[in-house]
Design an enzyme around this catalytic site. Structure first.
Site, PDB file in Angstrom:
ATOM      1  CB  CYS A   1      39.901  43.465  44.535  1.00  0.00           C
ATOM      2  SG  CYS A   1      39.530  43.207  46.646  1.00  0.00           S
TER       3      CYS A   1
ATOM      4  CB  CYS B   1      33.220  38.800  40.785  1.00  0.00           C
ATOM      5  SG  CYS B   1      32.867  39.436  42.341  1.00  0.00           S
TER       6      CYS B   1
ATOM      7  CB  CYS C   1      32.468  45.199  46.666  1.00  0.00           C
ATOM      8  SG  CYS C   1      33.324  44.525  47.688  1.00  0.00           S
TER       9      CYS C   1
ATOM     10  CB  SER D   1      39.787  36.525  48.570  1.00  0.00           C
ATOM     11  OG  SER D   1      38.769  35.859  48.160  1.00  0.00           O
ATOM     12  CG  LEU D   2      46.440  34.987  51.167  1.00  0.00           C
ATOM     13  CD1 LEU D   2      45.647  35.446  52.471  1.00  0.00           C
ATOM     14  CD2 LEU D   2      46.999  33.582  51.563  1.00  0.00           C
TER      15      LEU D   2
ATOM     16  CB  CYS E   1      37.000  42.354  41.642  1.00  0.00           C
ATOM     17  SG  CYS E   1      35.450  42.215  42.060  1.00  0.00           S
TER      18      CYS E   1
ATOM     19  N   GLY F   1      29.995  41.567  46.171  1.00  0.00           N
ATOM     20  CA  GLY F   1      29.941  41.832  47.494  1.00  0.00           C
ATOM     21  C   GLY F   1      31.003  41.370  48.510  1.00  0.00           C
ATOM     22  CD  GLU F   2      34.215  40.594  52.637  1.00  0.00           C
ATOM     23  OE1 GLU F   2      34.873  40.256  51.775  1.00  0.00           O
ATOM     24  OE2 GLU F   2      33.931  39.822  53.611  1.00  0.00           O
TER      25      GLU F   2
ATOM     26  CD  GLU G   1      26.836  39.953  37.881  1.00  0.00           C
ATOM     27  OE1 GLU G   1      27.359  41.113  37.668  1.00  0.00           O
ATOM     28  OE2 GLU G   1      27.510  38.879  37.775  1.00  0.00           O
TER      29      GLU G   1
HETATM   30  N1  SAH Z   1      34.345  39.636  48.572  1.00  0.00           N
HETATM   31  C1  SAH Z   1      34.636  38.292  48.651  1.00  0.00           C
HETATM   32  C2  SAH Z   1      33.365  37.422  47.933  1.00  0.00           C
HETATM   33  C3  SAH Z   1      33.323  37.747  46.545  1.00  0.00           C
HETATM   34  S1  SAH Z   1      34.431  37.792  45.236  1.00  0.00           S
HETATM   35  C4  SAH Z   1      35.903  38.116  48.369  1.00  0.00           C
HETATM   36  O1  SAH Z   1      36.618  38.552  47.821  1.00  0.00           O
HETATM   37  O2  SAH Z   1      36.103  36.961  48.536  1.00  0.00           O
HETATM   38  C5  SAH Z   1      34.829  35.901  45.228  1.00  0.00           C
HETATM   39  C6  SAH Z   1      35.840  35.496  44.580  1.00  0.00           C
HETATM   40  O3  SAH Z   1      35.991  35.863  43.168  1.00  0.00           O
HETATM   41  C7  SAH Z   1      37.436  36.019  45.332  1.00  0.00           C
HETATM   42  O4  SAH Z   1      38.299  34.947  45.567  1.00  0.00           O
HETATM   43  C8  SAH Z   1      37.534  37.123  44.246  1.00  0.00           C
HETATM   44  O5  SAH Z   1      39.005  37.228  44.096  1.00  0.00           O
HETATM   45  C9  SAH Z   1      37.287  36.208  42.834  1.00  0.00           C
HETATM   46  N2  SAH Z   1      37.288  37.295  41.623  1.00  0.00           N
HETATM   47  C10 SAH Z   1      36.998  38.385  41.660  1.00  0.00           C
HETATM   48  N3  SAH Z   1      37.174  38.912  40.378  1.00  0.00           N
HETATM   49  C11 SAH Z   1      37.708  38.069  39.641  1.00  0.00           C
HETATM   50  C12 SAH Z   1      38.097  37.921  38.515  1.00  0.00           C
HETATM   51  N4  SAH Z   1      37.861  39.105  37.520  1.00  0.00           N
HETATM   52  N5  SAH Z   1      38.713  36.704  37.954  1.00  0.00           N
HETATM   53  C13 SAH Z   1      38.676  35.528  38.866  1.00  0.00           C
HETATM   54  N6  SAH Z   1      38.365  35.693  40.107  1.00  0.00           N
HETATM   55  C14 SAH Z   1      37.797  37.205  40.561  1.00  0.00           C
HETATM   56 FE1  SF4 Z   2      37.445  42.378  46.376  1.00  0.00          FE
HETATM   57 FE2  SF4 Z   2      35.444  40.549  46.723  1.00  0.00          FE
HETATM   58 FE3  SF4 Z   2      34.764  42.871  46.986  1.00  0.00          FE
HETATM   59 FE4  SF4 Z   2      35.492  41.956  44.505  1.00  0.00          FE
HETATM   60  S1  SF4 Z   2      33.764  41.448  45.599  1.00  0.00           S
HETATM   61  S2  SF4 Z   2      36.101  43.897  45.244  1.00  0.00           S
HETATM   62  S3  SF4 Z   2      37.151  40.339  44.945  1.00  0.00           S
HETATM   63  S4  SF4 Z   2      36.189  42.054  48.146  1.00  0.00           S
END
Ligand code: SAH
Ligand code: SF4
Length: 354
Positions: free
Chosen positions: A109, A332, A105, A213-214, A112, A160-161, A85
């Protein structure tokens, strides 16, 4: 295989062609990309025909636009069927592309859509960079009237990470900077807090932006939302972020997806502000984009404002990020989710039709 070959090695694919042809081809791939090889006007027709089937490492499965054409979302299919995507967002003075670094990924999380799917495979550097050149080819053919006609900013915030796919992510960034001429300052790597990758990134030659991403400052709560917190605890993540800031002089962004009843309390806002002040970071808050596989919901508007207000009062620099493209599932992993659950009659509707 064109993007799956390093740009410096393209000559190996054209053993019978003169050197200048390789240079022309590299320019078409990276500098002035076109959607079809037939538009590579200075290449002979037989070569264009030869290149055409291998030009893109993926096909377009879904293309949707929203926000009057200022947001475009693609679901690409790699040659092995894997989905990728990307989301293009046009603004007045920048055109930002959100790209994927992995198929799925492994970080899991809970909120996500990508995490809910699990991990399939890493993307190759060529599959990562081709998302950018494809968007540039699209923009050349379909400019956005109020935005730059090239991708000016990259965020690794798709599927992805990126730091768990370190070598391919770095090679894709090298091509964006060294071959395409992009500025490192306009590229943002977003990480869930994959500490070894954050530490390695310090040693790379570029002043990239780093977003962390905290989502929670309370370790036990963060582990619930972001399970990798058990392996790379929040304190180590913050130390690595601070070390990056000190080494590069680039302000860290702290990403916070606001989820009702999970991480939207005053206590969390105060804790987040404290961390942001300590490492001189900027806070980006985004309200959760709900996913079908979870019951999590975003807080209501007033609650979001209250959270932002507390952050500000506690001295944090904060931006509330818009949920651009929400009507086309531009969060995402969500377009892929739709592709897997869609009804056949919805497949061909353009422009974000439900
Ligand atoms: N894996 C990396 C980059 C991809 S996710 C990371 O986690 O940072 C990019 C951002 O999208 C992250 O900050 C993540 O927390 C956020 N994200 C993922 N799912 C989401 C959702 N359903 N609504 C809003 N933000 C989301
Ligand atoms: Fe978590 Fe980022 Fe992977 Fe989604 S893409 S599972 S937010 S690390």
């Amino acid at each position: 295989m064109l993007y799956l070959t390093e740009p410096e090695q393209l000559g190996e694919l054209l053993p019978n062609e003169p050197r200048y042809r390789t240079d022309q081809l590299r320019d078409w791939l990276y500098l002035t990309p076109v959607l079809s090889a037939q538009d590579m006007s200075n290449l002979p027709k037989p070569l264009r025909d030869h290149i055409e089937p291998d030009l893109w490492p993926f096909t377009v499965d879904i293309e949707q636009s929203a926000d009057s054409g200022q947001t475009v979302k693609w679901l690409f299919r790699c040659t092995d069927g894997s989905p990728i995507e990307s989301v293009l967002m046009g603004y007045a003075n920048r055109t930002t592309l959100c790209i994927s670094s992995q198929v799925g990924c492994a970080m899991g999380c809970t909120f996500c859509a990508t995490g809910q799917f699990g991990f399939d495979r890493h993307l190759d550097a060529g599959e990562i960079v081709a998302q950018v050149t494809y968007a540039n080819a699209y923009l050349a053919a379909t400019p956005m009237p109020h935005s730059p006609e090239r991708v000016t900013n990259i965020v690794f915030m798709g599927m992805g990470e990126p730091l768990a796919n370190y070598a391919h992510t770095i090679e894709s960034i090298r091509r964006m900077i060294d071959v395409m001429g992009m500025s490192a300052r306009s590229i943002t790597v977003s990480t869930v807090g994959f500490v070894p990758g954050m530490r390695k990134l310090i040693n790379e030659p570029w002043p990239l932006n780093l977003a962390v991403s905290l989502h929670s400052t309370i370790p036990s709560e963060r582990s619930k939302l972001v399970p990798i917190n058990d392996r790379y605890p929040i304190d180590d993540v913050i130390d690595a972020a601070e070390a990056y800031y000190v080494a590069k002089g680039r302000r860290i962004s702290l990403e916070w997806t606001l989820i009702s009843g999970e991480n939207d309390s005053d206590t969390e806002a105060v804790g987040l502000a404290r961390i942001a002040r300590k490492i001189k970071a900027h806070v980006n808050v985004i309200a959760l984009n709900p996913t079908p596989l979870s019951t999590d919901r975003p807080p209501d508007h007033d609650h979001v404002r209250r959270f932002i207000g507390t952050l500000k009062r506690e001295g944090a620099n904060v931006t509330l990020r818009d949920t651009r493209g929400q009507d086309i599932d531009a969060a995402c992993g969500q377009l892929r989710l739709r592709a897997q659950t869609r009804r056949p009659e919805t497949d061909t509707k353009p422009n974000g039709a439900p």
